[in-house]
Design a protein around this motif. Sequence first.
Motif, PDB file in Angstrom:
ATOM      1  N   PRO A 116     -18.022  12.103-186.437  1.00  0.00           N
ATOM      2  CA  PRO A 116     -17.382  11.431-185.520  1.00  0.00           C
ATOM      3  C   PRO A 116     -16.332  10.748-185.906  1.00  0.00           C
ATOM      4  O   PRO A 116     -14.890  10.466-185.684  1.00  0.00           O
ATOM      5  CB  PRO A 116     -17.816  11.055-184.102  1.00  0.00           C
ATOM      6  CG  PRO A 116     -19.332  11.034-183.601  1.00  0.00           C
ATOM      7  CD  PRO A 116     -19.796  11.548-185.075  1.00  0.00           C
ATOM      8  N   ARG A 130     -21.874  17.099-173.620  1.00  0.00           N
ATOM      9  CA  ARG A 130     -22.199  16.821-174.327  1.00  0.00           C
ATOM     10  C   ARG A 130     -20.728  17.096-174.913  1.00  0.00           C
ATOM     11  O   ARG A 130     -19.982  16.012-175.562  1.00  0.00           O
ATOM     12  CB  ARG A 130     -23.298  17.563-175.262  1.00  0.00           C
ATOM     13  CG  ARG A 130     -23.169  16.118-176.631  1.00  0.00           C
ATOM     14  CD  ARG A 130     -24.658  16.702-176.711  1.00  0.00           C
ATOM     15  NE  ARG A 130     -24.927  17.859-177.499  1.00  0.00           N
ATOM     16  CZ  ARG A 130     -25.456  18.439-177.392  1.00  0.00           C
ATOM     17  NH1 ARG A 130     -26.557  17.828-176.333  1.00  0.00           N
ATOM     18  NH2 ARG A 130     -25.787  19.654-177.780  1.00  0.00           N
ATOM     19  N   THR A 131     -20.691  18.416-175.118  1.00  0.00           N
ATOM     20  CA  THR A 131     -18.863  18.830-175.619  1.00  0.00           C
ATOM     21  C   THR A 131     -17.803  18.061-175.047  1.00  0.00           C
ATOM     22  O   THR A 131     -16.270  17.508-176.486  1.00  0.00           O
ATOM     23  CB  THR A 131     -18.555  20.590-175.991  1.00  0.00           C
ATOM     24  OG1 THR A 131     -18.729  20.605-174.251  1.00  0.00           O
ATOM     25  CG2 THR A 131     -19.540  21.221-176.546  1.00  0.00           C
ATOM     26  N   ILE A 186     -16.552  20.034-180.377  1.00  0.00           N
ATOM     27  CA  ILE A 186     -15.744  19.792-179.221  1.00  0.00           C
ATOM     28  C   ILE A 186     -15.871  21.045-178.492  1.00  0.00           C
ATOM     29  O   ILE A 186     -16.080  22.143-178.933  1.00  0.00           O
ATOM     30  CB  ILE A 186     -14.633  19.642-179.748  1.00  0.00           C
ATOM     31  CG1 ILE A 186     -13.928  21.058-180.672  1.00  0.00           C
ATOM     32  CG2 ILE A 186     -14.452  18.155-180.617  1.00  0.00           C
ATOM     33  CD1 ILE A 186     -12.301  20.320-181.266  1.00  0.00           C
ATOM     34  N   TYR A 243     -14.202  11.452-175.746  1.00  0.00           N
ATOM     35  CA  TYR A 243     -14.898  10.010-177.442  1.00  0.00           C
ATOM     36  C   TYR A 243     -13.356  10.273-178.560  1.00  0.00           C
ATOM     37  O   TYR A 243     -12.526   9.462-178.918  1.00  0.00           O
ATOM     38  CB  TYR A 243     -15.912  10.334-177.171  1.00  0.00           C
ATOM     39  CG  TYR A 243     -16.294   9.500-178.368  1.00  0.00           C
ATOM     40  CD1 TYR A 243     -16.653   7.996-178.508  1.00  0.00           C
ATOM     41  CD2 TYR A 243     -16.774   9.553-180.168  1.00  0.00           C
ATOM     42  CE1 TYR A 243     -17.576   7.796-178.985  1.00  0.00           C
ATOM     43  CE2 TYR A 243     -16.747   8.746-180.543  1.00  0.00           C
ATOM     44  CZ  TYR A 243     -17.080   7.084-180.325  1.00  0.00           C
ATOM     45  OH  TYR A 243     -17.336   6.400-180.922  1.00  0.00           O
ATOM     46  N   SER A 298     -23.027  15.430-181.653  1.00  0.00           N
ATOM     47  CA  SER A 298     -22.017  14.654-181.512  1.00  0.00           C
ATOM     48  C   SER A 298     -20.830  14.852-182.496  1.00  0.00           C
ATOM     49  O   SER A 298     -19.764  14.457-182.033  1.00  0.00           O
ATOM     50  CB  SER A 298     -22.397  13.197-182.981  1.00  0.00           C
ATOM     51  OG  SER A 298     -22.289  13.718-183.923  1.00  0.00           O
ATOM     52  N   GLY A 299     -20.792  16.553-183.312  1.00  0.00           N
ATOM     53  CA  GLY A 299     -19.464  16.517-183.321  1.00  0.00           C
ATOM     54  C   GLY A 299     -18.892  18.137-183.302  1.00  0.00           C
ATOM     55  O   GLY A 299     -17.769  18.369-182.994  1.00  0.00           O
ATOM     56  N   ASN A 314     -17.736  15.080-176.366  1.00  0.00           N
ATOM     57  CA  ASN A 314     -17.449  14.712-177.271  1.00  0.00           C
ATOM     58  C   ASN A 314     -16.169  14.781-177.289  1.00  0.00           C
ATOM     59  O   ASN A 314     -15.158  13.965-178.789  1.00  0.00           O
ATOM     60  CB  ASN A 314     -17.804  15.584-178.343  1.00  0.00           C
ATOM     61  CG  ASN A 314     -19.220  14.926-178.344  1.00  0.00           C
ATOM     62  OD1 ASN A 314     -19.500  14.074-178.531  1.00  0.00           O
ATOM     63  ND2 ASN A 314     -20.136  16.263-179.120  1.00  0.00           N
ATOM     64  N   THR A 315     -14.957  15.836-176.941  1.00  0.00           N
ATOM     65  CA  THR A 315     -13.874  15.933-177.155  1.00  0.00           C
ATOM     66  C   THR A 315     -12.960  14.938-176.618  1.00  0.00           C
ATOM     67  O   THR A 315     -12.019  14.050-176.837  1.00  0.00           O
ATOM     68  CB  THR A 315     -13.212  17.092-176.142  1.00  0.00           C
ATOM     69  OG1 THR A 315     -13.996  18.488-176.766  1.00  0.00           O
ATOM     70  CG2 THR A 315     -11.931  17.605-176.503  1.00  0.00           C
TER      71      THR A 315
END
Length: 296
Positions: free
Chosen positions: A157, A67-68, A247, A74, A244-245, A71-72
């Motif tokens: 984000p 997921r990280t 990274i 994205y 979501s935030g 997020n990164t």
Amino acid sequence: MLRKLRQQRAFHLMLVPSIILVFIFSYLPFYGLVIAFQDYNPGLGFHSPWVGMENFEHIFKQEKFLRTIWNTLYMSIFKLLGGIFVPVIFALLLNEVMRAAFKRTFQTLVYIPNFLSWVIMAGIMIDILASDGIVNTFLGLLGVKPISFLGSPSIFPWTMIVTDIWKGFGFGTVVYLAALTGIDPGLYEAALIDGANRWKQTIYITLPLLAPTIILMAVLSLGNVMNAGFDQIYNLYSPAVYESGDIIDTYVYRLGIVQAQYSIGTAIGLFKSVITCILVVLSLVLAKKAAGYKIY
């Protein structure tokens, strides 16, 4: 070559302090990468048990790590795109301003945030985006309920993307304004005689001649795709927006430093460094082919 070295020995001597610092802080730490392949124990140091690729197998089985990565990528990609288009558009608009004093003033104002660290900017952003901050106060006047810009997983984000673009687009604007000054005014005069208005002059003259600079800036930014901005996110995020935030850099910090999982943190950092290295080399190759830019 020896003759050139003798002739330029003063310049080479000036490089010695920098070479020493780079060697100490950038090359000597390479030895610490062995931690990624060990079950590291601070008491045993680099003599900790060797586990090979087990740490890498472990991290790729973790849903949080995957997921990280998302997020990164994205946030980085949207920051990259915004960091290209916003400065270009703003530079084109500012270039149309005829009064030099007003133009210089505006250029200076948008460039100032680029000099401020994210520690300072984070404090400003927290005050501005708070529930009783300027932004929510203005939205309240329009009948909009307060928005949790820094506490909502879906909004956080985009808050990072927009604030990063706002902070850095002044630098890009200066670069593109410098490129615009290199365009021959005679081209615009000829286009004006042919009946081209300002919009057509921009489409058929300005943008094509500005394209090499835009391509170069975009390609050189490719190496930062895996860097979504640790300073920014670390100073603005909270457990409520980890989903979501978070990274790669903040995830490594929490695992490797806060939770003392040194082997896992090093493995993630090594993975990121390898991908970044590939992207940097790719960006230099693309920059050479697309814009004729090369450093060697």
